[in-house]
Motif scaffolding. Structure first.
Motif, mmCIF file in Angstrom:
data_model
loop_
_atom_site.group_PDB
_atom_site.id
_atom_site.type_symbol
_atom_site.label_atom_id
_atom_site.label_comp_id
_atom_site.label_asym_id
_atom_site.label_seq_id
_atom_site.Cartn_x
_atom_site.Cartn_y
_atom_site.Cartn_z
ATOM 1 N N ALA A 37 0.813 -1.207 0.000
ATOM 2 C CA ALA A 37 0.000 0.000 0.000
ATOM 3 C C ALA A 37 0.850 1.262 0.000
ATOM 4 O O ALA A 37 0.332 2.359 -0.151
ATOM 5 C CB ALA A 37 -0.906 0.000 1.229
ATOM 6 N N GLY A 38 2.157 1.116 0.161
ATOM 7 C CA GLY A 38 3.020 2.270 0.258
ATOM 8 C C GLY A 38 3.177 2.660 1.721
ATOM 9 O O GLY A 38 2.622 2.052 2.620
ATOM 10 N N GLY A 39 3.948 3.733 1.999
ATOM 11 C CA GLY A 39 4.080 4.205 3.368
ATOM 12 C C GLY A 39 5.484 4.071 3.889
ATOM 13 O O GLY A 39 6.452 4.327 3.180
ATOM 14 N N ALA A 40 5.602 3.672 5.155
ATOM 15 C CA ALA A 40 6.884 3.663 5.844
ATOM 16 C C ALA A 40 7.799 2.565 5.315
ATOM 17 O O ALA A 40 7.391 1.683 4.568
ATOM 18 C CB ALA A 40 6.662 3.483 7.341
ATOM 19 N N VAL A 41 9.055 2.647 5.751
ATOM 20 C CA VAL A 41 10.037 1.622 5.402
ATOM 21 C C VAL A 41 9.528 0.258 5.865
ATOM 22 O O VAL A 41 9.017 0.110 6.974
ATOM 23 C CB VAL A 41 11.391 1.929 6.073
ATOM 24 C CG1 VAL A 41 12.357 0.759 5.918
ATOM 25 C CG2 VAL A 41 12.007 3.183 5.474
ATOM 26 N N ILE A 42 9.668 -0.736 5.017
ATOM 27 C CA ILE A 42 9.227 -2.089 5.346
ATOM 28 C C ILE A 42 10.097 -2.632 6.465
ATOM 29 O O ILE A 42 11.320 -2.649 6.370
ATOM 30 C CB ILE A 42 9.321 -3.006 4.116
ATOM 31 C CG1 ILE A 42 8.443 -2.468 2.983
ATOM 32 C CG2 ILE A 42 8.935 -4.436 4.464
ATOM 33 C CD1 ILE A 42 8.766 -3.066 1.638
ATOM 34 N N MET A 43 9.457 -3.087 7.520
ATOM 35 C CA MET A 43 10.149 -3.673 8.658
ATOM 36 C C MET A 43 9.843 -5.160 8.705
ATOM 37 O O MET A 43 8.775 -5.606 8.294
ATOM 38 C CB MET A 43 9.694 -3.008 9.961
ATOM 39 C CG MET A 43 9.845 -1.503 9.976
ATOM 40 S SD MET A 43 11.579 -0.955 10.002
ATOM 41 C CE MET A 43 12.045 -1.375 11.681
ATOM 42 N N ARG A 44 10.785 -5.919 9.235
ATOM 43 C CA ARG A 44 10.595 -7.357 9.385
ATOM 44 C C ARG A 44 10.899 -7.768 10.819
ATOM 45 O O ARG A 44 11.885 -7.301 11.407
ATOM 46 C CB ARG A 44 11.500 -8.123 8.426
ATOM 47 C CG ARG A 44 11.018 -8.062 6.993
ATOM 48 C CD ARG A 44 9.687 -8.803 6.847
ATOM 49 N NE ARG A 44 9.010 -8.489 5.620
ATOM 50 C CZ ARG A 44 9.358 -8.952 4.425
ATOM 51 N NH1 ARG A 44 10.406 -9.733 4.308
ATOM 52 N NH2 ARG A 44 8.655 -8.631 3.370
ATOM 53 N N ALA A 45 10.075 -8.642 11.358
ATOM 54 C CA ALA A 45 10.267 -9.118 12.727
ATOM 55 C C ALA A 45 11.319 -10.214 12.770
ATOM 56 O O ALA A 45 11.327 -11.125 11.943
ATOM 57 C CB ALA A 45 8.949 -9.640 13.290
ATOM 58 N N ILE A 46 12.228 -10.119 13.745
ATOM 59 C CA ILE A 46 13.173 -11.197 14.024
ATOM 60 C C ILE A 46 12.406 -12.253 14.816
ATOM 61 O O ILE A 46 11.923 -11.979 15.923
ATOM 62 C CB ILE A 46 14.373 -10.675 14.829
ATOM 63 C CG1 ILE A 46 15.121 -9.608 14.028
ATOM 64 C CG2 ILE A 46 15.311 -11.825 15.210
ATOM 65 C CD1 ILE A 46 16.169 -8.863 14.837
#
Length: 315
Positions: A37-46
């Motif tokens: 959808a766009g928006g903030a930097v993609i984050m990934r959970a450890i």
């Protein structure tokens, strides 16, 4: 480029089943939905902790090995400054990488980002008894109080080093423990360690052409709740040099939002549900900004991933 093995049509659904079983599917689905959808930097959970890191990191192999060349070091500091400004956190290095560790350490001090970095380094020495001294020297060069992640580099002496790293983690001297390989080497041994040892991270080579890890290592990482760092996303530049002889397909721009072949490759990599972070290396500010742009906007779904891989293999 010769065609490699085909992407299994049910691989993505299988990966999501593993994510759901591991209890982290909602986090991953939310991250992918936000990305598309766009928006903030993609984050990934450890998986081991639930801590989130940006899906694009920064490698330092070759590009930060500039010795005492002040002009080259300043360029590296500019790359680091741009990396953090774009939302980056994970920087990866190794004693194998020449002066890279000292460049990173000086850069973190110069730009005031030592408190923000996710510091990922490696132990790379055949002697188990000399591992702790090498780790301490690496920490001194980085100028950080402790590493976030230490990895046994290319499995060298892993039988001795891994228990030491796990003991450091238990003592609060280290946050995460991992192992690494590159260029498709020792995958069977990597799988064995992943299945039997309590590691938090595995680092392997992965890009639209080098996809052997899709068959066993990435599904196993999901099953065992092990974070995945993807190295050599551009095959040390070779992949991009080959791709840049061809026009970027319009559908990659219109449907995925790729701004160049680097983002094409990176979006393919980080859209795999097992991948936590890709670590392209660069000494160019414009390139690091473009790389970080892959962690913005849309990511490909399963059908688009197949299309992207098949397009690259056909070139």
């Amino acid at each position: 480029m010769a065609a490699g093995h085909r992407y299994a049509p049910n691989r993505r659904s299988f990966c999501w089943q593993l994510l759901a079983a591991a209890g982290i599917a909602p986090l991953a689905q939310a991250s992918l939905a936000q990305a598309r959808a766009g928006g903030a930097v993609i984050m990934r959970a450890i998986p081991a902790s639930g801590e989130s890191v940006p899906a694009i990191g920064l490698g330092s192999w070759i590009t930060f090995n500039v010795g005492n060349d002040r002009v080259a070091r300043e360029r590296c500091f500019d790359v680091m400054r741009a990396f953090f400004a774009a939302g980056g956190r994970m920087i990866d290095s190794s004693p194998m990488y020449g002066s890279s560790q000292s460049v990173i350490g000086e850069g973190l001090a110069r730009i005031g980002r030592a408190a923000d970095v996710f510091a990922a380094d490696k132990v790379w020495i055949g002697s188990g008894s000399r591992g702790p001294a090498q780790i301490e020297e690496s920490r001194r060069l980085w100028r950080v109080p402790r590493f976030d992640l230490l990895q046994v580099h290319n499995l060298l002496g892993w039988e001795a080093h891994l228990p030491q790293l796990l003991a450091m983690k238990s003592a609060g001297q280290l946050r995460y423990v991992g192992i690494t390989t590159s260029e498709g080497r020792r995958h069977r041994e990597i799988e064995s360690i992943m299945a039997s040892q309590p590691i938090d991270f595995v680092q392997v080579s992965y890009n639209p052409l080098d996809r052997e890890v899709e068959s066993r290592i990435l599904p196993l990482a999901l099953e065992r709740r092990i974070a995945v760092i993807a190295n050599r996303p551009f095959r040390q530049g070779e992949l991009l040099r080959d791709l840049e002889r061809h026009p970027l397909p319009p559908w990659a721009v219109e449907e995925v939002g790729c701004d160049g072949w680097a983002q094409f490759a990176l979006k393919f990599i980080i859209s795999h549900p097992a991948v936590t972070c890709a670590i392209p290396a660069t000494g160019n500010v414009a390139h690091v900004r473009q790389n970080m742009g892959a962690a913005l906007g849309r990511l490909p779904d399963a059908a688009m991933r197949r299309r992207m891989a098949e397009h690259v293999q056909a070139l």
